[in-house]
Design an enzyme around this catalytic site. Structure first.
Site, short mmCIF file in Angstrom:
data_model
loop_
_atom_site.label_atom_id
_atom_site.label_comp_id
_atom_site.label_asym_id
_atom_site.label_seq_id
_atom_site.Cartn_x
_atom_site.Cartn_y
_atom_site.Cartn_z
N ARG A 17 42.85 35.70 37.67
CA ARG A 17 41.81 36.49 37.00
C ARG A 17 42.13 36.78 35.54
O ARG A 17 41.22 37.02 34.74
CB ARG A 17 41.52 37.76 37.80
CG ARG A 17 40.77 37.45 39.11
CD ARG A 17 40.46 38.69 39.91
NE ARG A 17 41.63 39.42 40.30
CZ ARG A 17 42.30 39.24 41.44
NH1 ARG A 17 41.88 38.33 42.30
NH2 ARG A 17 43.36 39.94 41.72
N GLU A 70 57.67 42.40 47.88
CA GLU A 70 58.12 43.35 48.91
C GLU A 70 58.79 42.61 50.07
O GLU A 70 59.82 43.03 50.57
CB GLU A 70 56.92 44.15 49.41
CG GLU A 70 57.31 45.27 50.35
CD GLU A 70 56.14 46.14 50.72
OE1 GLU A 70 56.33 46.98 51.61
OE2 GLU A 70 55.05 45.99 50.15
#
Length: 179
Positions: A65, A102
């Site tokens: 994006r 993560e």
């Protein structure tokens, strides 16, 4: 200068999609903003505030994006665009940076030689959350010999701390909207 009415207009063009792409995530969808000519112009003008043509040698755009915003910003700043992509998307020799997620690892790449040494760089993406992608992009630009003059985002998720991590590194993050 971006007014509170401008911010309200931009916020009205961003949808929140609950539980996408997974439960618990509040996805900020910029599709309606991109489709609205006045909204997109307003967002790009606001993102370019504080910078003038000649202040930046290149806009480094983060996949995907960030690509949608970078061309408009580069046009306003009279400079080029350098894409930063996931592995295997750029032809020819690349420079890459791996970074921790993560659960696991990811990697970003740009073409070798895409930046001249000392080039003044504005890094652009649609959103900053935990800062992993932005930090990796900053490291990639630095390794390539660029000098980061700032980061611009449409959206900041301040509870996740990404902008604070950029600021702690001495980089200047700026976002139009916070959620």
């Amino acid at each position: 200068m971006t007014s509170s009415a401008d911010i309200t207009r931009l916020q009205a063009l961003i949808r929140t999609i609950p539980d996408f792409p997974e439960p618990g995530i509040q996805f900020r969808d910029i599709t309606a903003l991109l489709a609205d000519a006045d909204g997109l112009t307003l967002a790009l003008d606001a993102m370019a505030e504080g910078l003038a043509p000649g202040d930046v040698d290149a806009v480094v755009a983060v996949e995907a994006r960030g690509f949608l915003l970078a061309g408009g910003l580069a046009h306003r700043l009279h400079c080029g665009v350098v894409p930063v992509r996931k592995p295997g998307k750029l032809p020819g020799p690349t420079l890459g940076v791996s970074y921790a997620l993560e659960y696991g690892e990811d990697r970003l790449e740009m073409h070798q030689g895409a930046l001249r040494p000392g080039a003044r760089i504005l890094v652009v993406d649609d959103l900053i959350a935990t800062g992993g992608t932005a930090l990796a992009t900053g490291e990639l630009v630095t390794r390539a010999g660029g000098h980061i003059v700032g980061f611009r985002f449409l959206i900041d998720l301040p509870e996740l701390g990404g902008a604070a991590k950029l600021a702690a590194r001495g980089w200047s993050p700026r976002a139009l909207l916070s959620y």
